[in-house]
Design an enzyme around this catalytic site. Sequence first.
Site, PDB file in Angstrom:
ATOM      1  N   SER A 118       0.804  -1.223   0.000  1.00  0.00           N
ATOM      2  CA  SER A 118       0.000   0.000   0.000  1.00  0.00           C
ATOM      3  C   SER A 118       0.836   1.272   0.000  1.00  0.00           C
ATOM      4  O   SER A 118       0.327   2.338  -0.320  1.00  0.00           O
ATOM      5  CB  SER A 118      -0.957   0.027   1.198  1.00  0.00           C
ATOM      6  OG  SER A 118      -0.293   0.423   2.365  1.00  0.00           O
ATOM      7  N   LYS A 155       1.466   4.444   7.456  1.00  0.00           N
ATOM      8  CA  LYS A 155       0.641   5.277   6.595  1.00  0.00           C
ATOM      9  C   LYS A 155       1.027   6.746   6.730  1.00  0.00           C
ATOM     10  O   LYS A 155       1.611   7.169   7.735  1.00  0.00           O
ATOM     11  CB  LYS A 155      -0.840   5.141   6.969  1.00  0.00           C
ATOM     12  CG  LYS A 155      -1.472   3.794   6.637  1.00  0.00           C
ATOM     13  CD  LYS A 155      -1.698   3.636   5.154  1.00  0.00           C
ATOM     14  CE  LYS A 155      -2.440   2.343   4.842  1.00  0.00           C
ATOM     15  NZ  LYS A 155      -1.609   1.153   5.065  1.00  0.00           N
TER      16      LYS A 155
END
Length: 201
Positions: A118, A155
Amino acid sequence: MNEIIKTRRKALGITLEKIADYVGVSKATVQRWETGNISNMRQDKIKKLSEILQLDSNVLLGIDKLEQKINFVKIPVLGDVAAGVPIAAQQDIIGYEEVPSEWVRDNTIFALKIKGDSMEPRIVSGDIVVVRKQSDIDSGEIGIVMIGNEVATCKKVVKHDDGIILISNNSKYAPMFFTAQEVNDKPVSIIGKVIELRAKF
């Protein structure tokens, strides 16, 4: 000169933005200095840069050598942290990485192995991220975030008045939004800031 700037900045735990603000240049300019794209740096900028990096300007320019030898210490690489679907945070030591000893203060530096895609293309599965343990980071920075008490994820963290958004670099992953209430109830906790990426081949 570029290596001196980068190494010293990270050793002192100073952000690119802080250096840019102090010296009076853009963040992009500081990034160019650190990658070696240095040309026509004005004397007043050298002086300000020396001040914030706590170095003599001659050392910064490479005229004199830094008397203090940079020592390195090993820090453990902990088990996989998700960069895709969050997974249970592992506390198993799977290896070691060397970092400047100045970085390590009260065991606040650790390393984690990335799993998932991701954060591609910048961070890929198998890469190691060096993390400074801290409970908060600036909006827009990359951090390690605990979701609930069992999962962790790498993230980009974007803050809003009504909550936070965890954003992947890979566009195929939708942002994860948590309201302020969810941040408190789950909880969603920042456990550290990614300060260096070590790509593995």
